[in-house]
Design an enzyme around this catalytic site. Structure first.
Site, mmCIF file in Angstrom:
data_model
loop_
_atom_site.group_PDB
_atom_site.id
_atom_site.type_symbol
_atom_site.label_atom_id
_atom_site.label_comp_id
_atom_site.label_asym_id
_atom_site.label_seq_id
_atom_site.Cartn_x
_atom_site.Cartn_y
_atom_site.Cartn_z
ATOM 1 N N LYS A 259 0.861 -1.177 0.000
ATOM 2 C CA LYS A 259 0.000 0.000 0.000
ATOM 3 C C LYS A 259 0.898 1.227 0.000
ATOM 4 O O LYS A 259 1.694 1.436 0.923
ATOM 5 C CB LYS A 259 -0.883 -0.018 1.254
ATOM 6 N N LYS B 107 -2.436 -1.496 -3.908
ATOM 7 C CA LYS B 107 -3.200 -0.258 -3.823
ATOM 8 C C LYS B 107 -2.305 0.966 -3.866
ATOM 9 O O LYS B 107 -1.299 0.957 -3.168
ATOM 10 C CB LYS B 107 -3.955 -0.319 -2.498
HETATM 11 C C1 PBG Z 1 -7.415 3.051 5.715
HETATM 12 C C2 PBG Z 1 -7.658 3.047 4.262
HETATM 13 C C3 PBG Z 1 -7.492 4.078 3.318
HETATM 14 C C4 PBG Z 1 -7.984 3.603 2.105
HETATM 15 C C5 PBG Z 1 -8.403 2.293 2.328
HETATM 16 N N1 PBG Z 1 -8.161 1.959 3.666
HETATM 17 C C6 PBG Z 1 -7.039 5.465 3.506
HETATM 18 C C7 PBG Z 1 -5.639 5.784 3.778
HETATM 19 O O1 PBG Z 1 -4.781 4.934 3.925
HETATM 20 O O2 PBG Z 1 -5.394 6.980 3.893
HETATM 21 C C8 PBG Z 1 -8.061 4.368 0.825
HETATM 22 C C9 PBG Z 1 -9.109 3.910 -0.123
HETATM 23 C C10 PBG Z 1 -9.472 4.879 -1.194
HETATM 24 O O3 PBG Z 1 -8.821 5.918 -1.389
HETATM 25 O O4 PBG Z 1 -10.449 4.596 -1.899
HETATM 26 N N2 PBG Z 1 -6.112 3.089 6.133
#
Ligand code: PBG
Length: 331
Positions: free
Chosen positions: A204, A257
């Site tokens: 991520k 992601k």
């Molecule tokens: C929680 C999380 C996030 C997203 C999914 N789980 C936000 C982040 O890490 O700031 C982002 C999903 C999206 O942008 O659609 N940590």
């Protein structure tokens, strides 16, 4: 053999010929729809930067889930907006947390059996400061803060167990703390939840494309950013190490992601690891397409399906996307 013997256009002449030789396919069973659960009843509040995406109270979420079943969608990814936030993220792991309530409602409705319920495991929606773990701050230097890895693991594991007990088919840690898959696996096993799979957001990246999500989930950090725990967008080799470690710790599936700006990472992960792999087309990817649709600058259906197809072609088995319903309708 070359032109004129070889003519690539021969197989493109009709839709039936094109369909016959199509290498990549999209199907509704391979898309996952994210839902944002909020307290109340009859609440359906559209998110400003994400047209067509709503904060939903549990009763409305159940209706939404029923329409997902009709469309043949594979599953739901659940996020929560708690009524209160604190430093310990109590709303993430308490038995009557908003996602726990949502899971019980979804699981008690037999019409929804075909949907895989995936619970996002993170603390950022539930902490008063909006970080994904426990924060230590020096009173004399409030700008200096540290997200404490090991102290956060216990709360993440507690959250995962609580969500699995409430009925989550899969738990999906998205916090990027080191060792969280192992901590969650052993906590699930201790709670006799050894059959609950872990979908780890293994790679991520710290991304500007999460912007609209932080409106949707009210989870923007109140100070600093997430770069000390989410990955640097420049690093492909490091992404492979993250995946390797999460698999060694017991992840059953991995999630990449964002998706579109990182298609090369998805491809590399597909080539290197023989495990189920998903990709998350995040909020910013959705809203930039929506913004272009609103101006009539892109054809909505074609652009949406092309973006999803590219993620499949890069190697994702399934896709988490805010377009899930529109896409399923077309497929
Ligand atoms: C929680 C999380 C996030 C997203 C999914 N789980 C936000 C982040 O890490 O700031 C982002 C999903 C999206 O942008 O659609 N940590």
């Amino acid at each position: 053999m070359n032109f004129p013997v070889t003519r690539m256009r021969r197989m493109r002449r009709t839709e039936s010929l094109r369909a016959l030789v199509r290498e990549t396919r999209l199907h509704p069973g391979a898309v996952i729809y994210p839902l944002f659960l909020c307290p109340g009843e009859g609440v359906r509040k559209e998110i400003g930067s994400m047209p067509g995406v709503f904060n939903l109270s549990v009763d409305e979420a159940v209706k939404e889930a029923e329409s997902c079943v009709e469309l043949g969608i594979g599953g739901l990814l659940l996020f929560g907006l708690p009524s209160e936030k604190d430093e310990q993220a109590t709303g993430a792991w308490s038995e009557d947390g908003i996602v726990q309530q949502g899971l019980r409602a979804l699981k008690s409705n037999r019409k929804l059996d075909s949907l895989v319920t995936i619970a996002d495991v993170c603390l950022c929606e539930y902490t008063s400061h909006g970080h994904c773990g426990i924060v230590a701050r020096d009173a004399a230097h409030p700008a200096d803060f540290h997200v404490e890895n090991d102290a956060s693991l216990e709360l993440l594991a507690r959250t995962a167990v609580s969500l699995a007990k409430a009925g989550a088919d899969v738990v999906a840690p998205s916090d990027m703390m080191d060792g969280r898959v192992q901590a969650i696996r052993s906590a699930l096993d201790d709670a006799r939840l050894e059959d609950t799979p872990i979908l780890s957001y293994a790679a991520k990246f710290a991304s500007a494309f999460y912007g609209p999500f932080r409106d949707a989930a009210d989870s923007a950090p109140q100070f600093g950013d997430r770069r000390s725990y989410q990955m640097d967008g420049a690093n492909l080799r490091e992404a492979m190490r993250e995946i390797d470690l999460d698999l060694a710790e017991g992840a059953d599936m991995i999630l990449m992601k964002p998706a579109l700006p990182y298609l090369d990472v998805i491809r590399a992960a597909r080539d290197e690891f023989g495990v189920p792999l998903g990709a998350y087309q995040v909020s910013g990817e959705y809203c930039m397409l929506q913004a272009a649709f609103a101006r009539g600058w892109l054809e909505p259906e074609r652009a949406m399906l092309e973006s999803l197809l590219s993620i499949r072609r890069a190697g994702a088995d399934f896709i988490v996307t805010y377009f899930a319903k529109e896409a399923a309708r077309l497929l």
